[in-house]
Design a protein around this motif. Structure first.
Motif, PDB file in Angstrom:
ATOM      1  N   LEU A  84       0.822  -1.212   0.000  1.00 30.57           N
ATOM      2  CA  LEU A  84       0.000   0.000   0.000  1.00 30.57           C
ATOM      3  C   LEU A  84       0.857   1.265   0.000  1.00 30.57           C
ATOM      4  O   LEU A  84       0.373   2.340  -0.360  1.00 30.57           O
ATOM      5  N   ASP A  85       2.120   1.139   0.404  1.00 32.17           N
ATOM      6  CA  ASP A  85       3.012   2.292   0.355  1.00 32.17           C
ATOM      7  C   ASP A  85       3.651   2.477  -1.017  1.00 32.17           C
ATOM      8  O   ASP A  85       4.449   3.403  -1.201  1.00 32.17           O
ATOM      9  N   ALA A  86       3.319   1.616  -1.964  1.00 28.98           N
ATOM     10  CA  ALA A  86       3.903   1.757  -3.309  1.00 28.98           C
ATOM     11  C   ALA A  86       2.880   1.309  -4.341  1.00 28.98           C
ATOM     12  O   ALA A  86       3.135   0.442  -5.167  1.00 28.98           O
ATOM     13  N   LEU A  87       1.707   1.919  -4.272  1.00 26.14           N
ATOM     14  CA  LEU A  87       0.628   1.535  -5.182  1.00 26.14           C
ATOM     15  C   LEU A  87       0.897   2.022  -6.599  1.00 26.14           C
ATOM     16  O   LEU A  87       1.496   3.068  -6.808  1.00 26.14           O
ATOM     17  N   ASP A  88       0.430   1.241  -7.555  1.00 23.74           N
ATOM     18  CA  ASP A  88       0.495   1.636  -8.967  1.00 23.74           C
ATOM     19  C   ASP A  88      -0.887   1.334  -9.546  1.00 23.74           C
ATOM     20  O   ASP A  88      -1.180   0.206  -9.920  1.00 23.74           O
ATOM     21  N   LEU A  89      -1.743   2.351  -9.582  1.00 22.77           N
ATOM     22  CA  LEU A  89      -3.160   2.143  -9.908  1.00 22.77           C
ATOM     23  C   LEU A  89      -3.532   2.883 -11.183  1.00 22.77           C
ATOM     24  O   LEU A  89      -2.971   3.933 -11.489  1.00 22.77           O
ATOM     25  N   PRO A  90      -4.521   2.364 -11.908  1.00 24.51           N
ATOM     26  CA  PRO A  90      -5.018   3.085 -13.088  1.00 24.51           C
ATOM     27  C   PRO A  90      -5.757   4.356 -12.658  1.00 24.51           C
ATOM     28  O   PRO A  90      -6.390   4.392 -11.608  1.00 24.51           O
ATOM     29  N   VAL A  91      -5.676   5.383 -13.468  1.00 25.74           N
ATOM     30  CA  VAL A  91      -6.378   6.640 -13.166  1.00 25.74           C
ATOM     31  C   VAL A  91      -7.885   6.454 -13.370  1.00 25.74           C
ATOM     32  O   VAL A  91      -8.312   5.865 -14.359  1.00 25.74           O
ATOM     33  N   ALA A  92      -8.671   6.945 -12.425  1.00 26.65           N
ATOM     34  CA  ALA A  92     -10.136   6.962 -12.523  1.00 26.65           C
ATOM     35  C   ALA A  92     -10.722   5.584 -12.819  1.00 26.65           C
ATOM     36  O   ALA A  92     -11.719   5.451 -13.517  1.00 26.65           O
ATOM     37  N   GLY A  93     -10.109   4.541 -12.251  1.00 26.93           N
ATOM     38  CA  GLY A  93     -10.534   3.182 -12.580  1.00 26.93           C
ATOM     39  C   GLY A  93     -11.523   2.555 -11.610  1.00 26.93           C
ATOM     40  O   GLY A  93     -12.014   1.453 -11.889  1.00 26.93           O
ATOM     41  N   PHE A  94     -11.830   3.227 -10.494  1.00 23.82           N
ATOM     42  CA  PHE A  94     -12.648   2.582  -9.455  1.00 23.82           C
ATOM     43  C   PHE A  94     -13.770   3.498  -8.961  1.00 23.82           C
ATOM     44  O   PHE A  94     -13.595   4.697  -8.819  1.00 23.82           O
ATOM     45  N   ASP A  95     -14.915   2.849  -8.679  1.00 21.04           N
ATOM     46  CA  ASP A  95     -16.060   3.587  -8.136  1.00 21.04           C
ATOM     47  C   ASP A  95     -16.125   3.509  -6.617  1.00 21.04           C
ATOM     48  O   ASP A  95     -16.703   4.378  -5.974  1.00 21.04           O
ATOM     49  N   LEU A  96     -15.576   2.427  -6.081  1.00 19.50           N
ATOM     50  CA  LEU A  96     -15.539   2.253  -4.628  1.00 19.50           C
ATOM     51  C   LEU A  96     -14.167   1.731  -4.238  1.00 19.50           C
ATOM     52  O   LEU A  96     -13.692   0.732  -4.781  1.00 19.50           O
ATOM     53  N   VAL A  97     -13.537   2.410  -3.295  1.00 17.66           N
ATOM     54  CA  VAL A  97     -12.312   1.896  -2.695  1.00 17.66           C
ATOM     55  C   VAL A  97     -12.636   1.535  -1.255  1.00 17.66           C
ATOM     56  O   VAL A  97     -13.182   2.355  -0.507  1.00 17.66           O
ATOM     57  N   PHE A  98     -12.333   0.303  -0.903  1.00 17.83           N
ATOM     58  CA  PHE A  98     -12.631  -0.223   0.428  1.00 17.83           C
ATOM     59  C   PHE A  98     -11.332  -0.675   1.063  1.00 17.83           C
ATOM     60  O   PHE A  98     -10.421  -1.163   0.378  1.00 17.83           O
ATOM     61  N   SER A  99     -11.260  -0.540   2.379  1.00 21.45           N
ATOM     62  CA  SER A  99     -10.107  -1.090   3.088  1.00 21.45           C
ATOM     63  C   SER A  99     -10.495  -1.397   4.522  1.00 21.45           C
ATOM     64  O   SER A  99     -11.093  -0.579   5.208  1.00 21.45           O
ATOM     65  N   SER A 100     -10.162  -2.591   4.957  1.00 22.61           N
ATOM     66  CA  SER A 100     -10.461  -3.015   6.324  1.00 22.61           C
ATOM     67  C   SER A 100      -9.159  -3.207   7.087  1.00 22.61           C
ATOM     68  O   SER A 100      -8.340  -4.070   6.751  1.00 22.61           O
TER      69      SER A 100
END
Lengths: 229, 229
Positions: A84-100
């Motif tokens: 999580l300290d080095a994420l590489d994510l697509p731009v505008a790719g998600f409608d919901l981000v969840f984390s537990s």
């Protein structure tokens, strides 16, 4: 072993904060979901069951991801090893981000939140739980009884953000303590709008079933947050 | 007597949180300002000195308002007796609403915040301080020393919102304890957008001058909040 804990074996229903967290989650139909710290994939599978279009689950533990894949059928969930300290994510790719219960392990929370914000589509929502800052703050994390009989949580070091060593199943685990202001200002600074907050204390039903949960109302264990992008 | 306290005699510079609160306040030029719980009018006069167009100061204490009027010259400040739990404000009449250490006396905070929100012009800002929920929560509000020498704040009852009796200069004062979630959700529910939060611990300079302020970092006394309407 984390796997010995009921929440990992038994999924969402074994998580005492789930009844409070679930109403914070929007309607899932057709949402593209990102699950940060997905573990065994309990939430990912629940999301698909609720009609989500797809889930990308990220976790640092290859062992947990292997088990998650065993527990999962179908093509709608992708599990990916990542920090999580080095994420590489697509731009505008998600409608919901969840984390537990993962954000308290992140070292650079402002950096991660900026990444997450950029990865969210317009109208997107972030819903997460983490250990409450009151839980992580003290120099020694355990209830105390004072001479006059008061059972209290011995608060100190609340404003001193930084790593805390805690014992967890005979191993030492480092969590990042951040006071409420640091956490919420990081969200605001990353571009989020705070939509709601819960400090989890047990419900009346939970206390009736497990009386020792009553002390959660003296010092909550979990912080639940909902924010819009 | 409240008047015996340095902050009332000496004004803003005697308030240890003022150096942290002042940067949260926007440029004052031409703003119409509402000061809720204005006391002796220190902030009202400062606001006019900073170029505010007008200030309406509201306080429940006629005695404090009488002193405020003695200390004030000019026509730009109106002092009015009023109860924050029964506000009657013009719609969209204010660009900045300020309040110092008064909201923890308000019983119906959601109701008051809805009133305040309706009284703010587009683009308006709310900046307030109040006692930190960690300060008001415990059944007994005083530092304790444990057997092993730890000086701790004996936290209990954090999630139990409601009145707290505290001793204040030999009198008993009732403050309304609200946990962070209750407070922030009331702001959001009234239509505000949270813009920033500070949990006040003393600065390095303040601790150098007054070493016993160091324990503020173990448990902050003040919460400072900035929100947009």
């Amino acid at each position: 072993e984390y796997a010995r804990k009921p929440r990992s074996e038994q999924g969402l229903d074994a998580a005492p904060e789930w009844p409070a967290l679930r109403p914070m989650i929007p309607e899932m139909a057709n949402l593209r979901v990102l699950d940060l710290g997905c573990g065994y994939g309990w939430f990912a599978r629940w999301a698909i069951g609720q009609g989500a279009q797809s889930v990308l689950g990220i976790d640092i533990s290859e062992r947990m991801l292997a088990r998650a894949r065993e527990l999962t059928s179908g093509e709608d969930i992708e599990y990916r090893q990542g920090d999580l300290d080095a994420l590489d994510l697509p731009v505008a790719g998600f409608d919901l981000v969840f984390s537990s219960l993962a954000f308290h392990y992140v070292e650079d929370l402002p950096g991660m939140l900026r990444q997450v914000h950029a990865a969210m589509a317009p109208g997107g929502m972030l819903v997460f739980s983490q250990e409450h800052p009151l839980r992580t703050a003290p120099s020694r994390q355990g209830w105390e009884t004072l001479a006059d009989g008061r059972r209290i949580w011995p608060l100190d070091r609340y404003l001193l953000d930084g790593p805390r060593n805690t014992e967890w199943l005979e191993a030492s685990v480092v969590k990042q303590h951040r006071c409420m202001a640091t956490l919420l200002n990081a969200l605001i600074g990353a571009g989020f709008t705070l939509a709601g907050l819960q400090e989890w204390g047990a419900s009346d039903e939970q206390i009736a079933a497990q009386p020792n949960l009553a002390k959660e109302r003296d010092r909550p264990t979990f912080l639940l947050v909902k924010a819009r992008n």
